[in-house]
Design a protein around this motif. Structure first.
Motif, mmCIF file in Angstrom:
data_model
loop_
_atom_site.group_PDB
_atom_site.id
_atom_site.type_symbol
_atom_site.label_atom_id
_atom_site.label_comp_id
_atom_site.label_asym_id
_atom_site.label_seq_id
_atom_site.Cartn_x
_atom_site.Cartn_y
_atom_site.Cartn_z
ATOM 1 N N LYS A 1 0.829 -1.207 0.000
ATOM 2 C CA LYS A 1 0.000 0.000 0.000
ATOM 3 C C LYS A 1 0.860 1.253 0.000
ATOM 4 C CE LYS A 1 -4.144 -2.172 1.443
ATOM 5 N NZ LYS A 1 -5.370 -2.192 2.210
ATOM 6 N N ARG A 2 1.992 1.202 0.664
ATOM 7 C CA ARG A 2 2.879 2.363 0.637
ATOM 8 C C ARG A 2 3.540 2.523 -0.734
ATOM 9 N NH1 ARG A 2 6.433 2.339 5.982
ATOM 10 N NH2 ARG A 2 5.825 0.158 6.208
ATOM 11 N N VAL A 3 3.831 1.395 -1.394
ATOM 12 C CA VAL A 3 4.360 1.471 -2.759
ATOM 13 C C VAL A 3 3.315 2.092 -3.687
ATOM 14 C CG1 VAL A 3 5.051 0.106 -4.770
ATOM 15 C CG2 VAL A 3 6.010 -0.421 -2.521
ATOM 16 N N GLU A 4 2.045 1.730 -3.506
ATOM 17 C CA GLU A 4 0.976 2.320 -4.318
ATOM 18 C C GLU A 4 0.908 3.836 -4.126
ATOM 19 O OE1 GLU A 4 -2.816 -0.218 -5.740
ATOM 20 O OE2 GLU A 4 -2.878 0.488 -3.671
ATOM 21 N N ILE A 5 1.062 4.281 -2.889
ATOM 22 C CA ILE A 5 1.011 5.716 -2.616
ATOM 23 C C ILE A 5 2.227 6.410 -3.224
ATOM 24 C CG2 ILE A 5 1.085 7.454 -0.789
ATOM 25 C CD1 ILE A 5 -0.704 5.620 0.867
ATOM 26 N N ALA A 6 3.392 5.761 -3.183
ATOM 27 C CA ALA A 6 4.579 6.310 -3.847
ATOM 28 C C ALA A 6 4.329 6.452 -5.347
ATOM 29 C CB ALA A 6 5.791 5.413 -3.591
ATOM 30 N N MET A 7 3.606 5.486 -5.920
ATOM 31 C CA MET A 7 3.276 5.549 -7.339
ATOM 32 C C MET A 7 2.369 6.751 -7.637
ATOM 33 S SD MET A 7 1.338 2.678 -9.685
ATOM 34 C CE MET A 7 -0.222 2.952 -8.846
ATOM 35 N N LEU A 8 1.391 7.017 -6.751
ATOM 36 C CA LEU A 8 0.524 8.178 -6.934
ATOM 37 C C LEU A 8 1.333 9.470 -6.867
ATOM 38 C CD1 LEU A 8 -2.570 7.125 -4.765
ATOM 39 C CD2 LEU A 8 -2.397 7.125 -7.267
ATOM 40 N N MET A 9 2.323 9.506 -5.974
ATOM 41 C CA MET A 9 3.203 10.676 -5.894
ATOM 42 C C MET A 9 3.977 10.859 -7.192
ATOM 43 S SD MET A 9 4.890 10.474 -2.123
ATOM 44 C CE MET A 9 3.916 10.472 -0.617
ATOM 45 N N ALA A 10 4.495 9.766 -7.723
ATOM 46 C CA ALA A 10 5.274 9.836 -8.963
ATOM 47 C C ALA A 10 4.416 10.323 -10.123
ATOM 48 C CB ALA A 10 5.882 8.475 -9.287
ATOM 49 N N ARG A 11 3.141 9.962 -10.109
ATOM 50 C CA ARG A 11 2.216 10.407 -11.164
ATOM 51 C C ARG A 11 1.797 11.850 -10.975
ATOM 52 N NH1 ARG A 11 -2.981 7.371 -11.791
ATOM 53 N NH2 ARG A 11 -3.247 9.083 -13.258
ATOM 54 N N ASN A 12 1.953 12.363 -9.756
ATOM 55 C CA ASN A 12 1.573 13.742 -9.445
ATOM 56 C C ASN A 12 0.098 13.999 -9.768
ATOM 57 O OD1 ASN A 12 2.335 16.246 -8.365
ATOM 58 N ND2 ASN A 12 2.567 17.135 -10.395
ATOM 59 N N VAL A 13 -0.763 13.119 -9.252
ATOM 60 C CA VAL A 13 -2.181 13.157 -9.580
ATOM 61 C C VAL A 13 -2.891 14.336 -8.921
ATOM 62 C CG1 VAL A 13 -2.359 10.682 -9.996
ATOM 63 C CG2 VAL A 13 -2.684 11.565 -7.681
ATOM 64 N N GLN A 14 -3.989 14.775 -9.545
ATOM 65 C CA GLN A 14 -4.829 15.825 -8.973
ATOM 66 C C GLN A 14 -5.739 15.285 -7.883
ATOM 67 O OE1 GLN A 14 -6.875 18.646 -11.604
ATOM 68 N NE2 GLN A 14 -5.842 17.662 -13.321
ATOM 69 N N LEU A 15 -6.242 14.058 -8.107
ATOM 70 C CA LEU A 15 -7.162 13.427 -7.166
ATOM 71 C C LEU A 15 -6.724 11.991 -6.924
ATOM 72 C CD1 LEU A 15 -9.822 13.365 -5.500
ATOM 73 C CD2 LEU A 15 -10.974 12.603 -7.594
ATOM 74 N N SER A 16 -6.400 11.671 -5.676
ATOM 75 C CA SER A 16 -6.040 10.297 -5.295
ATOM 76 C C SER A 16 -7.225 9.661 -4.598
ATOM 77 C CB SER A 16 -4.836 10.310 -4.341
ATOM 78 O OG SER A 16 -3.716 10.925 -4.935
ATOM 79 N N VAL A 17 -7.694 8.533 -5.141
ATOM 80 C CA VAL A 17 -8.816 7.796 -4.560
ATOM 81 C C VAL A 17 -8.272 6.507 -3.962
ATOM 82 C CG1 VAL A 17 -11.071 6.742 -5.001
ATOM 83 C CG2 VAL A 17 -10.359 8.762 -6.314
ATOM 84 N N LEU A 18 -8.455 6.332 -2.642
ATOM 85 C CA LEU A 18 -7.946 5.153 -1.943
ATOM 86 C C LEU A 18 -9.115 4.397 -1.331
ATOM 87 C CD1 LEU A 18 -5.826 7.759 -1.324
ATOM 88 C CD2 LEU A 18 -4.469 5.864 -0.480
ATOM 89 N N ASP A 19 -9.262 3.135 -1.719
ATOM 90 C CA ASP A 19 -10.374 2.310 -1.256
ATOM 91 C C ASP A 19 -9.933 1.467 -0.068
ATOM 92 O OD1 ASP A 19 -12.719 0.920 -0.966
ATOM 93 O OD2 ASP A 19 -12.535 -0.228 -2.820
ATOM 94 N N GLU A 20 -10.398 1.833 1.125
ATOM 95 C CA GLU A 20 -10.096 1.131 2.373
ATOM 96 C C GLU A 20 -8.611 0.793 2.488
ATOM 97 O OE1 GLU A 20 -12.752 -1.804 3.826
ATOM 98 O OE2 GLU A 20 -14.499 -0.916 2.858
ATOM 99 N N PRO A 21 -7.740 1.801 2.549
ATOM 100 C CA PRO A 21 -6.295 1.545 2.611
ATOM 101 C C PRO A 21 -5.872 0.777 3.855
ATOM 102 C CG PRO A 21 -6.772 3.844 3.102
ATOM 103 C CD PRO A 21 -8.046 3.241 2.591
#
Length: 243
Positions: free
Chosen positions: A145-165
């Motif tokens: 799950k932390r790797v997934e969040i690192a991936m969202l950071m790398a993408r520099n997304v406007q909206l991060s949607v996390l389903d029951e992290p």
């Protein structure tokens, strides 16, 4: 930033062929640089709503606007290009794919070891120990799950949607995961939408939205919402359980 207008979603039951409404007339706005938590009893439509926002499902009725653009009919890949990211309740593992490669793919460019490691360090992972590891069963749920969040950071997304992290991770990993939400907001300067039952996540949100039977039953800041949620005998067990 993103607005949902009268979103409803209907499915047909396989057993008897009857139609059932999962979501009923959801109206919701998520502003830029905000942290919104959606909660509610199991079966209330939370995960379905997340899938509709990111494009995995298409609403039966209603409209989704992102920065004024109608994205209701856009695919998940088109929405991703526009800056919407999704972290699954159970992260997908890719045998043979290195974490370094995943971060490069997310960033859309080549990354040096130092750059890849900087994303991992931000989510509390010892970067050099992880950057060349495979995304396989050797990683725990919390690490994935932390790797997934690192991936969202790398993408520099406007909206991060996390389903029951918090699902499927131990308490130590959960406490570390909480810290990464602040890092994600700081790094992307974007908004977070988190589907969660966990009190610790709800109390750090800017706004809590309660879904019941596919509808918005209540919403407000944690000061308003948490006492109501924790005093409700019918659903309080959802909010008191530990990760």
């Amino acid at each position: 930033m993103i607005e949902l207008r009268d979103i409803s979603f209907r499915v047909q039951e396989e057993k008897d062929g009857e139609e059932r409404w999962i979501l009923k007339g959801i109206n919701l706005k998520i502003d830029k640089d905000s942290f919104v938590a959606i909660t509610g009893p199991n079966g209330s439509g939370k995960s379905t709503l997340a899938k509709i926002i990111v494009g995995i499902e298409t609403p039966t009725t209603g409209q989704i606007l992102l920065n004024g653009e109608d994205i209701t009919e856009l695919s998940i890949s088109e929405r991703a290009k526009r800056g919407i990211g999704f972290a699954f309740q159970q992260p997908i593992r890719f045998k043979g794919l290195l974490i370094r490669d995943l971060l490069r793919f997310a960033a859309g460019r080549d990354l040096s070891t130092e750059q890849a490691c900087s994303y991992l360090a931000r989510v509390g992972l010892c970067a050099l120990d992880y950057v060349d590891r495979e995304l396989n069963d050797s990683l725990s749920g919390g690490e994935m799950k932390r790797v997934e969040i690192a991936m969202l950071m790398a993408r520099n997304v406007q909206l991060s949607v996390l389903d029951e992290p918090e699902a499927g991770i131990d308490l130590w990993s959960f406490h570390n995961l909480i810290k990464t939400f602040g890092e994600l907001r700081e790094r992307t300067q974007g908004s977070l939408l988190v589907i969660s039952h966990q009190e610790r996540i709800l109390e750090i949100a800017d706004r809590i939205i309660l879904l019941e039977e596919g509808q918005v039953a209540d919403e407000g800041n944690p000061v308003k919402m948490l006492p109501k949620l924790l005093d409700n005998i019918d659903i309080c067990n959802y909010y008191r359980k530990e990760a």
